[in-house]
Design a protein around this motif. Structure first.
Motif, PDB file in Angstrom:
ATOM      1  N   LEU B  87      72.455  23.069 -62.306  1.00 36.21           N
ATOM      2  CA  LEU B  87      72.214  21.839 -61.557  1.00 36.21           C
ATOM      3  C   LEU B  87      71.005  21.106 -62.122  1.00 36.21           C
ATOM      4  N   GLN B  91      69.180  17.756 -58.010  1.00 34.99           N
ATOM      5  CA  GLN B  91      70.234  18.312 -57.142  1.00 34.99           C
ATOM      6  C   GLN B  91      69.693  19.525 -56.389  1.00 34.99           C
ATOM      7  N   PHE B  94      67.057  18.210 -53.696  1.00 31.99           N
ATOM      8  CA  PHE B  94      67.662  17.593 -52.505  1.00 31.99           C
ATOM      9  C   PHE B  94      68.185  18.667 -51.555  1.00 31.99           C
ATOM     10  N   LYS B  95      68.739  19.744 -52.100  1.00 38.98           N
ATOM     11  CA  LYS B  95      69.211  20.845 -51.254  1.00 38.98           C
ATOM     12  C   LYS B  95      68.035  21.558 -50.596  1.00 38.98           C
ATOM     13  N   GLU B  96      67.021  21.776 -51.387  1.00 34.02           N
ATOM     14  CA  GLU B  96      65.870  22.561 -50.924  1.00 34.02           C
ATOM     15  C   GLU B  96      65.084  21.832 -49.830  1.00 34.02           C
ATOM     16  N   HIS B  98      66.152  19.230 -47.819  1.00 36.25           N
ATOM     17  CA  HIS B  98      66.982  18.533 -46.833  1.00 36.25           C
ATOM     18  C   HIS B  98      66.972  17.020 -47.087  1.00 36.25           C
ATOM     19  N   LEU B 100      69.386  15.153 -47.751  1.00 34.29           N
ATOM     20  CA  LEU B 100      70.666  14.507 -47.492  1.00 34.29           C
ATOM     21  C   LEU B 100      71.232  15.015 -46.180  1.00 34.29           C
ATOM     22  N   GLN B 101      72.098  14.210 -45.593  1.00 34.88           N
ATOM     23  CA  GLN B 101      72.795  14.642 -44.387  1.00 34.88           C
ATOM     24  C   GLN B 101      74.306  14.429 -44.559  1.00 34.88           C
ATOM     25  N   ILE B 110      70.714  10.291 -56.108  1.00 34.36           N
ATOM     26  CA  ILE B 110      70.242  11.227 -57.133  1.00 34.36           C
ATOM     27  C   ILE B 110      70.357  10.591 -58.525  1.00 34.36           C
ATOM     28  N   GLN B 143      62.358  10.193 -45.604  1.00 37.50           N
ATOM     29  CA  GLN B 143      61.163  11.035 -45.738  1.00 37.50           C
ATOM     30  C   GLN B 143      61.452  12.253 -46.624  1.00 37.50           C
ATOM     31  N   ASN B 144      62.584  12.905 -46.373  1.00 36.22           N
ATOM     32  CA  ASN B 144      62.908  14.094 -47.163  1.00 36.22           C
ATOM     33  C   ASN B 144      63.498  13.744 -48.530  1.00 36.22           C
TER      34      ASN B 144
END
Lengths: 809, 164
Positions: B87, B91, B94-96, B98, B100-101, B110, B143-144
């Motif tokens: 990845l 990528q 963004f997972k680590e 949060h 994205l929702q 991204i 924010q995230n």
């Protein structure tokens, strides 16, 4: 079997159960562009359908001529109301007991209304076909003001009058006027008026909560595929309530429910936009039946903003009375609700104005009365709950503004006025004057924590200094302190009083444990970004002692998931989350019997401990849930069926009542109207916290949607019913540049009636955030004489407020 | 219908050739013709950035560019940034964090962030917020997302330093 993880803490951590910030299992596909949204669905031979839409807000349709359109290369069919009428599908029921035209039946009632559906080989051919359809309109007088509508001779809906032109009864009782939909009253009218008449102090205010739109980044759409060989219809779509959609499709199409499979794939945000049923869904189904090929319909952004699911549009007049000391004695609220051309509100049937009767807020108000009148106008239908439970944002905005206005009337600090009127901790469960039983709360603790964290007294001192500096001409920036204390009512709801189209608002979970100790859980809800696949697995992990990483959560396919009413109104955790816990407990009960058999003791002699059953008093004798799962499939246990599965349909005994305390510190440039959010503190109490990371993310997002609504986002019409905010050029969605960093905080007051004590959080920040941002703006101008001004507080309106207060002189 | 044009372009390293109407939008080409469905359609007016791709080293909104304008170009979408075995640091970040929702804005977000970090490998929070202002997100409040991009920048800079 030797247990590899020995320490109890390690075993707990290994589960990734409730309370930990488990990373989301959804993210792998989304970060790699491998989500599967409705527009990503491709089927062999799939066609594309799109609408001819009315340019007029109110017009008679004299003719629709499809001849030229049918000659356009790639166009296969053009559907009109005439084609749908023999099937009885030219109108469809709305969720509010009204009906709505699928395709214009003789007239149109709002700009953008669906007139004809062009079915073509692809989007370009469909667009060409739309251009070629000739529609002859005769313009009619347009009404965009609900007050004028109630006095007008123009009858908008011909089905609201009898042959003598007299208004007939609507779905919720008698109409006062042909353009009137319903009156809904709650509380004691006479008693409230008497209390207000006799009070020391009364504050009165009229406020308009403007029309806006949930505007998820993905618009609405569907793909219908009628398999004529098997007689089965599959319908993919942006459905927040897939099971309800299946039932509606069955009711209106006559297809039996077992022959309909509804699938909600990944949904690119919902926020209430995707609760209702739209003409596009119906037309894609009909077009698939007509052509024998799959048909896709996808809204563009203008279609979305102009036609599907507006929110708010409430004119609210309040009277609030109090003693000289500030103790509130009564509250009176009158609402005129603009529902547009059809009443398509998504509310439980018995609540035509949703839960607007939560408008007594977080306060112990002994006497109250609410009356709501729904009215037809030439605007789009909708009235959905945009990131809130049914009309709760309106209710909370109303009371939080009334408190501020009362504080002005009393010449009192608004934080203190709130404090002396809060429902006290020992009053829960609290019976409100407008009929709700608040489950639990500790408002004073939350409020004190919030005020202390931001140094409220220090902020007020700074604000006072700033006012003086402004008056001396040393600054052109004023400072506002926005306060908001909200109580939500979510988790609809108990079947005894909550249904939509007769469907009780329970929800469900079905669990299958696999022999090797992993599991699949299916629910009646559907995530639109809330992370259900992550959090529901956490609930289960804690309940059944298998790691969340070994539990798949599936939603959205009506052929596999148990029946449920879907995801909106913060109901997933309060209702489906409860079903999940209860189904988990059924698994555990059976596991206990299996464990006792394997350990050769009585059922009562084993107890659950994290991930195993242990013989009481002999912790070295245990069976892990993994071992028990295997035994359930490979051992013949007397008196116990093989397998390990459970299903739970949960009918909640009550709603849940999350609450919170928000404070916003804002600087405003009075010459430009530009607002600068210096600080935003959000304390949320959503009861038991399942995943703090996700809660925090929900709060950030909800606050940002609140910021948008309070500071600029609106669906505006001109007096001819033209939508002035039909693209993202005009319709405000904040960018990263306009949004502050938020400080999040919490207290934990579990719900006493929910199996795990959780209350739901997704909508709290929006509900509490809107009045907080608005109050910050209004508070900044309070020292200069402002009492109330309507949202949205965009730069232009703020400049006008400053101007009207003589601040530019 | 107007005459079709011969188009040739590279998408995620793969050469593509086809005939297209002059009015065909690049996002349509990617999603419908080439089955590259990572870039999404959110507004059709260049505001939301859900369709963001990289074309010849620039962030471009594919919903308002004709494919004819991209003739001969080198296009990268989210699908070209990383793969399941390796990845892109964004990528992962963004997972680590949060970032994205619902995930709908994420591919564009991204893709844009990757370009931003190429242009400015060590951006401040303000620079990230300004540089990402062409990409809308309705879920996260940004924010995230800001946190994720900042974390990826740190990660990428550390990896670069280690390699040097």
């Amino acid at each position: 079997m030797k247990d590899e993880i020995t320490s109890r803490d390690d075993r707990v951590a290994n589960l990734k159960g409730m309370g930990c910030s488990r990373k989301r299992v959804e993210d792998a596909r989304f970060t790699q562009g491998k989500g599967n949204y409705v527009d990503d669905i491709k089927l062999d031979g799939m066609l594309f359908g799109d609408f001819v839409r009315s340019p007029y807000a109110h017009a008679r349709i004299k003719s629709v001529n499809s001849e030229a359109a049918l000659k356009v290369p790639g166009v296969l069919a053009v559907l009109t109301a005439e084609d749908l009428a023999p099937l009885g599908l030219h109108w469809m029921p709305t969720l509010a007991g009204d009906k709505q035209m699928v395709l214009a039946d003789g007239k149109v009632l709002f700009q953008g209304q669906e007139v004809a559906f062009v079915v073509a080989e692809d989007r370009y051919a469909a667009a060409d076909g739309i251009e070629a359809v000739e529609v002859e309109y005769e313009e009619l007088p347009v009404i965009v003001d609900p007050f004028k509508s109630l006095e007008s001779d123009v009858v908008l809906r011909e089905d609201t009058v009898d042959e003598n032109g007299k208004a007939t009864d609507g779905a919720h009782g008698p109409r006062k006027h042909p353009n009137h939909i319903f009156t809904w009253e709650v509380g004691e009218k006479d008693a409230t008026e008497q209390v207000i008449d006799e009070a020391d102090v009364v504050a009165t205010e009229t406020m308009y909560y403007h029309r806006t739109h949930p505007c998820p980044l993905e618009t609405c759409g569907s793909v219908a595929s009628m398999d004529k060989v098997n007689g089965k219809l599959t319908l993919w779509g942006t459905f927040q309530a897939p099971h309800a959609i299946r039932t509606i499709v069955s009711l209106i199409s006559g297809l039996e429910e077992h022959n309909i499979r509804v699938i909600s794939p990944d949904i690119g945000g919902g926020f209430g936009n995707k609760v209702g049923a739209y003409p596009g869904y119906v037309c894609s189904v009909v077009a698939s039946i007509v052509t024998g090929r799959p048909v896709k319909w996808i809204e563009d952004r203008m279609d979305n903003l102009m036609t599907t699911a507006f929110a708010r549009d409430y004119w609210m007049t309040g009277k609030i009375s109090a003693t000289k000391e500030g103790k509130i004695t009564g509250l009176h609220c009158n609402v005129t609700a603009d529902h547009g051309g059809f009443d398509a509100c998504a509310d439980p049937t018995k609540f035509p104005a949703g839960f607007m009767n939560i408008c007594t807020g977080s306060y112990d108000i002994p006497t109250a009365y609410l009356a709501v009148d729904g009215v037809y106008t030439n605007k789009a239908p909708g009235g959905v709950s945009y990131r809130c439970s049914f009309r709760v944002t309106e209710a909370v905005y109303f009371i939080e503004r009334m408190i501020e206005v009362l504080a002005i009337e009393l010449n009192m600090d608004a934080a203190e006025l709130r404090r002396i009127n809060f429902i006290k901790k020992d009053q829960f469960p609290y019976q409100s004057a407008l009929g709700w039983e608040y489950d639990s709360g500790d408002y004073h603790t939350a409020w004190d924590k919030a005020l202390k964290t931001v140094d409220y007294d220090g902020l007020r001192a700074e604000q006072a200094e700033r006012v003086e500096a402004f008056k001396r001409g040393e600054t052109r920036k004023i400072m506002g302190i926005g306060l908001s204390f909200f109580t939500e009512i979510v988790g609809a709801g108990p079947v005894k009083n909550c249904d939509i189209l007769g469907l009780g608002m329970f929800d469900s979970c079905e669990i299958r444990i696999h022999p090797t100790g992993s599991a699949i859980a299916r629910l009646g809800t559907i995530s639109q970004g809330q992370g259900h696949a992550t959090t529901f697995a956490q609930i289960l992990a804690s309940e059944i002692g298998l790691p969340a990483d070994s539990i798949t959560v599936e939603e959205g396919d009506t052929d596999t998931a148990p029946y449920g009413l879907g995801t909106y109104g913060s109901r997933s955790t309060p209702v489906a989350g409860a079903a999940t816990a209860m189904a988990g407990r059924k698994i555990r009960a059976k596991a206990q019997m299996i464990a006792a058999y394997l350990l050769e003791v009585h059922d009562d002699d084993v107890e659950f401990d994290v991930d195993r059953f242990v013989v009481k008093g002999a912790p070295e004798r245990f069976k892990t849930m993994k071992e028990i799962a295997f035994a359930a499939y490979n051992q013949a246990i007397p008196g116990i069926e093989p397998g390990l599965e459970a299903v739970s349909y949960y009918d909640p005994p009550n709603m849940t009542y999350p609450f919170g305390a928000y404070i916003c510190v804002m600087d405003i440039d009075v010459d430009t109207g530009v607002t600068d959010i210096r600080r935003f503190y959000a304390l949320d109490d959503c009861g038991t916290r399942i995943n703090p990371m996700i809660i925090e993310g929900q709060v950030h997002g909800g606050l940002t949607e609140a910021l948008a609504v309070a500071l600029g986002q609106e669906i505006a019409y001109d007096d001819q019913g033209n939508v002035k905010t039909g693209t993202l050029m005009d319709f405000f969605l904040p960018t990263a540049w306009e949004v502050p960093n938020y400080e999040t905080d919490h207290t934990v007051t579990p719900s006493p009636h929910h199996p795990i004590g959780a209350k739901g959080v997704g909508e709290s920040p929006h509900v509490g955030g809107v009045p907080c941002f608005s109050n910050a703006v209004q508070d900044a101008f309070r020292p200069f004489g402002l009492r109330h001004t309507n949202m949205p507080h965009d730069h232009w309106r703020i400049w006008k407020t400053a101007n009207s207060l003589g601040m530019h002189d | 219908m107007s005459k079709k044009m011969h188009i040739s372009l590279t998408v995620n390293g793969k050469q593509e050739e086809f005939l297209a109407e002059p009015r065909e939008l690049l996002i349509y080409t990617l999603r419908e013709r080439l089955n590259i469905t990572g870039p999404h359609i959110g507004c059709e007016t260049s505001h939301c950035g859900a369709c963001t791709v990289t074309i010849d080293g620039k962030s471009v909104k594919a919903c308002t560019m004709f494919v004819a304008q991209a003739d001969g170009a080198d296009v990268t979408t989210i699908e070209g940034l990383g793969n399941p075995d390796s990845l892109h640091p964004l990528q992962e970040a963004f997972k680590e964090h949060h970032g994205l929702q619902c995930g709908y804005c994420t591919p564009g977000m991204i893709t844009r962030a990757a370009k931003l970090l190429e242009e400015n490998p060590n951006p401040t929070e303000d620079e990230i917020r300004f540089g990402m202002a062409g990409n809308l997100c309705r879920c996260t409040g940004y924010q995230n997302i800001v946190k994720s991009i900042r974390a990826a920048a740190t990660e990428m800079n550390a990896a670069k330093e280690a390699a040097e």
